[in-house]
Design a protein around this motif. Sequence first.
Motif, short mmCIF file in Angstrom:
data_model
loop_
_atom_site.label_atom_id
_atom_site.label_comp_id
_atom_site.label_asym_id
_atom_site.label_seq_id
_atom_site.Cartn_x
_atom_site.Cartn_y
_atom_site.Cartn_z
N SER A 53 1.41 -60.75 -49.11
CA SER A 53 0.75 -59.95 -48.06
C SER A 53 1.17 -60.48 -46.69
O SER A 53 1.78 -61.55 -46.59
N LEU A 84 1.76 -65.17 -42.70
CA LEU A 84 1.33 -65.97 -41.54
C LEU A 84 0.85 -67.35 -41.97
O LEU A 84 1.16 -68.38 -41.35
N ALA A 113 -6.49 -60.65 -39.28
CA ALA A 113 -5.63 -61.50 -40.11
C ALA A 113 -4.89 -62.56 -39.30
O ALA A 113 -4.65 -63.66 -39.81
N THR A 114 -4.54 -62.26 -38.06
CA THR A 114 -3.83 -63.25 -37.23
C THR A 114 -4.70 -64.50 -37.08
O THR A 114 -4.23 -65.63 -37.22
N VAL A 135 1.71 -61.31 -31.12
CA VAL A 135 1.65 -60.14 -32.01
C VAL A 135 2.32 -58.97 -31.30
O VAL A 135 2.11 -58.77 -30.11
N CYS A 174 3.75 -57.73 -38.08
CA CYS A 174 3.19 -56.91 -39.17
C CYS A 174 3.09 -55.43 -38.82
O CYS A 174 2.99 -54.60 -39.72
N LYS A 202 1.88 -49.34 -43.42
CA LYS A 202 2.79 -49.86 -42.38
C LYS A 202 4.06 -49.00 -42.28
O LYS A 202 4.35 -48.22 -43.20
N TYR A 255 -8.91 -52.12 -32.32
CA TYR A 255 -9.97 -52.44 -33.26
C TYR A 255 -11.28 -52.36 -32.52
O TYR A 255 -11.32 -52.73 -31.35
C1 LIG Z 1 -1.18 -57.51 -36.72
C2 LIG Z 1 -1.40 -57.75 -38.18
N1 LIG Z 1 -1.36 -59.00 -38.66
C3 LIG Z 1 -1.53 -59.27 -39.95
C4 LIG Z 1 -1.78 -58.27 -40.87
C5 LIG Z 1 -2.05 -58.66 -42.29
O1 LIG Z 1 -1.25 -58.02 -43.21
P1 LIG Z 1 -1.80 -57.76 -44.72
O2 LIG Z 1 -2.81 -56.68 -44.64
O3 LIG Z 1 -0.58 -57.36 -45.46
O4 LIG Z 1 -2.36 -59.05 -45.20
C6 LIG Z 1 -1.81 -56.95 -40.43
C7 LIG Z 1 -2.01 -55.78 -41.33
O5 LIG Z 1 -2.87 -55.59 -42.09
C8 LIG Z 1 -1.64 -56.68 -39.05
O6 LIG Z 1 -1.72 -55.42 -38.58
#
Ligand SMILES: Cc1ncc(COP(=O)(O)O)c(C=O)c1O
Length: 374
Positions: A61, A66, A90-91, A133, A161, A188, A313
Amino acid sequence: VIMQVPFLDLKAQYRTIKDAVDCAVLRILDQSNFILGQEVPEFEQAFAKFLDAKFSVGVASGLDALRLALEACGIGQGDEVIIPANTFIATALAVSSVGAKPVLVDIDPVSYNIDPALIAAAITPRTRAIIPVHLYGQPCEIEAICQLAAQHQLTVIEDACQAHGATYNGRAVGTWGVMGCFSFYPGKNLGAYGDAGAVTTNDPQLAGKLSRLRNYGQEKKYFHQEKGLNTRLDTIQAAVLQVKLPHLASWNAQRAAHAAQYTALLKDIPEVSTPVVLPHRSHVFHLYVVRVPQREALQTFLASQGISTIIHYPIPIHQQQAYRDLDYRWGAFPHTEQAAGEILSLPMYSELQSAQIEYVVSKISEFYTQQRKD
Ligand SMILES: Cc1ncc(COP(=O)(O)O)c(C=O)c1O
């Protein structure tokens, strides 16, 4: 009459590549090489070549990409990592998951990306890395950020991402930092048919370490050099991604054309601020994000007209319950907070039709025309 305009239509894309995808997936079932089958290194090489990176390592994922990138540089307990205040959770979670502390920095309100002028003030003796990002598909000021990081001996790990194939000064995002992290979440620009991700790098040592870390810390089966994880790219997903990668450039071009159509039509509605593409870069429009007054009422009206929209968001990281421990107060990141109250993502995907875009804009126009009368 009501036209249905979904936010995203994965089936529309599947229909265009169905035969090739079905064939690739059935081939894996037939071979039953589910774990690290040859499609994994084949896709890794193709993806690295597409970006002009030396290596790419497939993982489970974007979050794991990251997380492994941070681990590969030995970042953990006691370390601080700078990230934008406006990003997907997620960041921040990647930083927390290795035991380090996310330090937030406000955005430039025009691009919604981290404001490079505010980064220096966030650096402390504990800072080890910056994760810029490329949000919504627009490259951030990656060149300036890499220069600043070099001055302070910080590692740059790009969160690409949302920006597969976007470029800054002609060079792909994900190849500027020491490592670049990608998600292939189905929605994506390059999406798998389940969870998947990748880390790109030009450093052979890091590439080796990443491929061990994702696979129990082993290169040779049952010989464990590191305390790794199980976060490999699934062979079926690699096979799907192999079929899809050759289409990515044209899908990105279609997104850009849709964005141009939205922007041209929306310019007649003074209430709506459209996305600004800053110089020296290409925007791959993972999301088409506008700023609007009376957002909730507009969103409700659009939904009643068959149009789905999303907010990316609604609650910034420092205002999420999960991050109360960071102890930021309201007002800490004014541009991020203001954006969170005004942004709205309109339907965007490659297969979106011109007539659907016209319909969305006509309904937004109808809404504000009515508001002006009230
Ligand atoms: C900016 C960003 N970072 C990290 C992620 C994490 O990716 P994943 O959902 O594949 O874990 C996403 C997407 O979901 C994202 O949009």
